[in-house]
Each structure stands twice: as structure tokens, then as C-alpha cells.
Design an enzyme around this catalytic site. Structure first.
Site, mmCIF file in Angstrom:
data_model
loop_
_atom_site.group_PDB
_atom_site.id
_atom_site.type_symbol
_atom_site.label_atom_id
_atom_site.label_comp_id
_atom_site.label_asym_id
_atom_site.label_seq_id
_atom_site.Cartn_x
_atom_site.Cartn_y
_atom_site.Cartn_z
ATOM 1 N N LYS A 1 -0.976 -16.689 8.842
ATOM 2 C CA LYS A 1 0.062 -15.278 9.487
ATOM 3 C C LYS A 1 1.067 -16.880 10.518
ATOM 4 C CE LYS A 1 -2.614 -12.547 9.100
ATOM 5 N NZ LYS A 1 -2.336 -10.632 8.080
ATOM 6 N N ASP B 1 -12.935 -17.017 9.345
ATOM 7 C CA ASP B 1 -12.276 -16.020 8.751
ATOM 8 C C ASP B 1 -10.545 -16.237 9.857
ATOM 9 O OD1 ASP B 1 -9.480 -15.284 8.202
ATOM 10 O OD2 ASP B 1 -10.003 -13.567 6.809
ATOM 11 N N TYR C 1 0.270 -1.536 -0.118
ATOM 12 C CA TYR C 1 -0.307 -0.364 0.060
ATOM 13 C C TYR C 1 0.927 1.681 -0.063
ATOM 14 C CZ TYR C 1 -4.132 -2.976 0.772
ATOM 15 O OH TYR C 1 -5.212 -4.031 0.640
ATOM 16 N N TYR D 1 -11.955 -7.369 6.563
ATOM 17 C CA TYR D 1 -11.425 -8.087 6.046
ATOM 18 C C TYR D 1 -10.722 -9.120 5.535
ATOM 19 C CZ TYR D 1 -6.696 -7.377 3.745
ATOM 20 O OH TYR D 1 -5.786 -7.598 2.676
HETATM 21 N N1 PMP Z 1 -7.562 -12.692 6.636
HETATM 22 C C1 PMP Z 1 -7.650 -11.863 7.270
HETATM 23 C C2 PMP Z 1 -8.272 -12.002 8.178
HETATM 24 C C3 PMP Z 1 -6.202 -11.216 7.202
HETATM 25 O O1 PMP Z 1 -5.679 -10.315 8.118
HETATM 26 C C4 PMP Z 1 -5.268 -11.508 6.150
HETATM 27 C C5 PMP Z 1 -4.202 -9.786 6.173
HETATM 28 N N2 PMP Z 1 -4.188 -9.329 7.254
HETATM 29 C C6 PMP Z 1 -6.210 -12.127 5.268
HETATM 30 C C7 PMP Z 1 -6.868 -12.818 4.884
HETATM 31 C C8 PMP Z 1 -4.564 -12.359 4.136
HETATM 32 O O2 PMP Z 1 -3.915 -12.979 3.901
HETATM 33 P P1 PMP Z 1 -2.602 -12.463 3.360
HETATM 34 O O3 PMP Z 1 -1.746 -11.390 3.610
HETATM 35 O O4 PMP Z 1 -1.850 -13.969 3.982
HETATM 36 O O5 PMP Z 1 -3.061 -13.213 1.863
#
Ligand code: PMP
Length: 430
Positions: free
Chosen positions: A271, A242, A14, A141
Site C-alpha cells: 500500500k 501483516d 466488489y 483481512y
Molecule cells: N493485508 C491487509 C491488512 C490489507 O488491508 C490489504 C488490502 N486491503 C491486503 C493485505 C491486500 O493487499 P492488496 O489489495 O494490495 O492485494
């Protein structure tokens, strides 16, 4: 380090090529410290975006990586299997909610989300009732790839930029009752209404359990999630959770859904899966969903990335699961939560602060005006900490191994930034 080359040619997350922000050169990292090229040591408050839960350069994770790289770094997963993947999937199924039985390994969080959405679509197709919509929450997100972005908050991820290409899904009002507040049942009204109106076209509900991360660091009441699970059951709609940010202890329970005692039909993790060493994600589902998907026209689940089940990543992830199984994270995260709960309320009185909130090893200070990224970042580095805010959110999610003195350093640095006018944009700018 050739920082001029970096500034001229390398895109960072970003950032603009026209006005790139300063990037701080990191030479190495150990425990909770990032060491800059200049030799300065910064206390890490970010765990590299939720990932480095055990701290950096961990001997157990290092050993796992070294041993694996000397044996087998990578091999295709089509028609081949290996011990690192088997060990990891066994550990994942042991730790994850017990209704989940089938694991799909992929490359990153966003891809795990793509996989979860495809699973839900193939599930309904196989049942002979094709569905094409997802219901999700405002302020959520789920990643930056297109399908993940399509279920991310439309304003935050600027859906207007991709109009005509990006699929349009259904957004319900985000939960308003905070985790520690008294539950307001009306919080679920809009979600219930959307599901009642659209359930016949909805393949699944997808949301972040308990903590809406990058969409606003909002920490909501477990009753909301309980209500969502119940409504999904009532209408026969799948629930995708998620847990890419919240999974593996961050909120004080191993998975955030445990706060509400609910189980998803599909779970996404990433993560911290590898303790922040390399990219790897997994999408877990039930026997029923998996077998239904594969009973359809395709006869299989239609996905298979090149680096699926990468042995190196699996070996490190297994080592991270072993560290988690020792259970020490529980005392560590509870200690960090206690410290946030005693240090953060004091900041709420500050004129620059709109709200403070915390849960597990997550501490958030929401400010009244947006931060000036360049200045506040420089200020934090001067204070010897690494905290990277966005907009009106200054938030900390330190490695679980952080000692009380580290958490204190982080919170003191936030307090000192609040007292620096130059760390914030003016009311009109923000
Ligand atoms: N879902 C959530 C809740 C996240 O916080 C993130 C990453 N910030 C993602 C999906 C996407 O993961 P990545 O950046 O490894 O593609």
C-alpha cells in the site's frame, strides 16, 4: 469520459454487473484533493485505501518517477539487480524492526501475504517437520488471493463460496479490548487455547497488528499483541505481521507493532510503500528464517514474479521512504489523531452511532444500521468529500498532509450523513 462503457464492461472492486453502483469520474488529484470530471474538488478521506500518505501528485515522488522512467522502467530481476531495488531495500531495513534482514519484493499486498505463508511452510519443511496450518484471528483481512483469503475472516470473505478448494485454517476469537480501554487479560484466552491445542501443526500465526482493517476497523490493545508474541515464542511458532495497511506511520508509529514493542519473524508491507503511486509490496524476514528456508530440499525460496523489484516502483518507494525519514509524518499524524479525538466523541451521542474509535490518522464511526452505498456516496460527494464506507462502518484515513480544516470537513460530512435517513438502509434491510 465514456461512463456508459465503464458501467457496461468494467468490473470495479466488489461490484455487481447486474446492479453496478455509480462510479465518479476523477480527472486529476493534487495534495488532498480529488478533482472530478465536472471540476468539483473533493477532500480525500481515504488515501486511496491507506496508500497515498503524502497526498497526490507529490513533487518529490513525481520527480523520482520521471527520472526513473527516462532511465529504466523495468528489467527482469532474475540474475540482474539495479540501484532502485538496492536503495529501497536499504531504506526498508533501516526503518523496519531491526531483527529483519532479508527482503522479498513482490507485486501487491495479497502476494506479499502469499509469500509470507510460503516462507513459513518452506521453513518447517526445511527443518524436517512439515506443518500445514496457520492460526489467525476472526475479523481479520489479509487479501483476496486464495491463501490470503484462507486466513481472512471466513464469514466476511465468504469461505462457503469456495468450499472444497480453500484450505481450512484455525481462527481464534478477535481481541475485544479496545486500544484505549483497560486491558483484560482474558482477551487472550481463546488464542492461547488454540495455540496450545494445535501448535504442532501450526507453521505460523498471521495477524494484523493493532488495527484489524477491512475486517471491521477494529483497534485493539497492544497487550494482546505482546501476549501473542510471547505465546509464539513459548510454543516455537513463527509470527507473521501483516502491516500492509498499518505500515509507514498510519497508526502514529512507523509500524503498528511498535505500540506493543514486539518484532515479527516475517513482516508484510505494501500500500503506502510507494506513497500510493503504484503497486509494490515487500515481505521481510530474519536471517534465521531466510537461511533455514534456503537450506531445505528446494535450495531456494520458491517464488519469483515477473515484475519483481520493478525499478519504477522501487524508485518511487525510495522517494517515499526519504519523505518518511524526514520525520514530519509524526507531527502530522499526531495532529490528525488529536483532531479525531476531539471531534469524534461528539458523534457517539447520535442515535445512528454505535461506536466511534480512532488511532493515529484513522477515524472510525460504526453505525447501528448499514449504509446505503449509492445514497451515502452521493451525499459525501455533494458535501465535497471522498469517503467510502462499507456495511456499518464509515471510516476515514486521510493523507498525512491533511490540514485541520480538511479533517473538520470530513467529520462534518460524516455528521451530516448521519442526519440523512436516505444514507442508511432500514433495520430490516441491513
Ligand atoms: N493485508 C491487509 C491488512 C490489507 O488491508 C490489504 C488490502 N486491503 C491486503 C493485505 C491486500 O493487499 P492488496 O489489495 O494490495 O492485494
Amino acid at each position: 469520459m465514456d461512463l456508459a462503457f465503464d458501467r457496461r464492461h468494467i468490473w470495479h472492486p466488489y461490484t455487481s454487473t447486474l446492479t453496478p453502483l455509480t462510479c465518479y469520474p476523477v480527472r486529476s488529484a493534487k495534495g488532498v484533493y480529488l478533482e472530478l470530471e465536472s471540476g468539483e474538488q473533493l477532500v480525500d478521506g481515504m488515501s486511496s485505501w491507506w496508500a497515498a500518505i503524502h497526498g497526490y501528485n507529490h513533487p518529490v515522488l513525481n520527480r523520482a518517477a520521471h527520472e526513473q522512467i527516462d532511465t529504466l522502467s523495468h528489467v527482469m530481476f532474475g540474475g540482474i539487480t539495479h540501484q532502485p531495488a538496492i536503495t529501497l531495500c536499504q531504506a526498508l531495513l533501516e526503518l523496519a524492526p531491526d531483527n529483519l534482514e532479508q527482503v522479498f519484493l513482490a507485486d501487491s499486498g495479497s502476494v506479499a501475504v502469499e509469500v509470507s505463508l510460503k516462507m513459513a511452510l518452506q521453513y518447517w519443511h526445511a527443518k524436517g517437520e512439515p506443518r500445514s496450518k496457520f492460526l489467525t484471528l476472526r475479523d481479520g483481512y489479509h487479501g483476496d488471493t486464495f491463501a490470503a483469503m484462507s486466513v481472512t475472516d471466513p464469514d466476511n470473505s465468504m469461505h462457503s463460496l469456495y468450499k472444497g478448494f480453500l484450505p481450512e485454517h484455525i481462527f481464534a476469537r478477535s481481541p475485544q479490548t479496545g486500544f484505549w480501554q483497560t486491558w483484560q487479560p482474558s482477551d487472550l484466552d481463546d488464542f492461547r487455547h488454540q495455540l496450545a491445542n494445535h501448535h504442532q501443526e501450526i507453521a505460523a500465526v498471521i495477524l494484523e497488528p493493532i488495527v484489524q482493517g477491512a475486517g471491521g476497523m477494529r483497534i485493539y490493545h497492544p497487550e494482546f499483541l505482546k501476549g501473542v508474541r510471547q505465546l509464539c515464542d513459548d510454543y516455537g511458532v513463527l509470527l507473521i505481521l501483516d502491516e500492509i495497511a498499518t505500515g509507514f506511520g498510519r497508526t502514529g508509529t512507523l509500524f503498528a507493532c511498535e505500540h506493543a514493542e514486539v518484532q515479527p519473524d516475517i513482516l508484510c508491507v505494501g500500500k503506502a510503500l510507494t506513497g500510493g503511486y503504484m503497486t509494490l509490496s515487500a515481505t521481510l524476514t530474519t536471517r534465521h528464517v531466510a537461511d533455514t528456508v534456503c537450506s531445505g530440499e528446494a535450495g531456494c525460496f520458491m517464488h519469483g514474479p515477473t515484475f519483481m523489484g520493478n525499478p519504477l516502483a522501487c524508485a518511487v518507494a525510495s522517494a517515499s521512504m526519504t519523505l518518511l525519514k524526514s520525520g514530519e509524518w509524526q507531527t502530522q499524524v499526531a495532529g490528525i489523531e488529536r483532531q479525531f479525538s476531539s471531534l469524534l466523541p461528539r458523534l457517539k451521542k447520535h442515535k445512528k452511532v454505535k461506536d466511534v474509535r480512532w488511532l493515529g490518522a484513522i477515524g472510525v464511526v460504526e453505525t447501528t444500521t448499514a449504509v446505503d452505498m449509492e445514497n451515502i456516496q452521493a451525499h459525501f460527494v455533494e458535501q465535497g468529500v471522498w469517503i467510502r464506507p462499507f456495511g456499518r462502518l464509515i471510516y476515514m484515513m486521510p493523507p498525512f498532509i491533511s490540514e485541520p480544516e480538511h479533517i473538520e470537513r470530513l467529520v462534518m460530512a460524516v455528521e451530516s450523513a448521519l442526519n440523512e435517513e436516505s444514507c442508511f438502509l432500514t433495520q430490516t434491510e441491513s
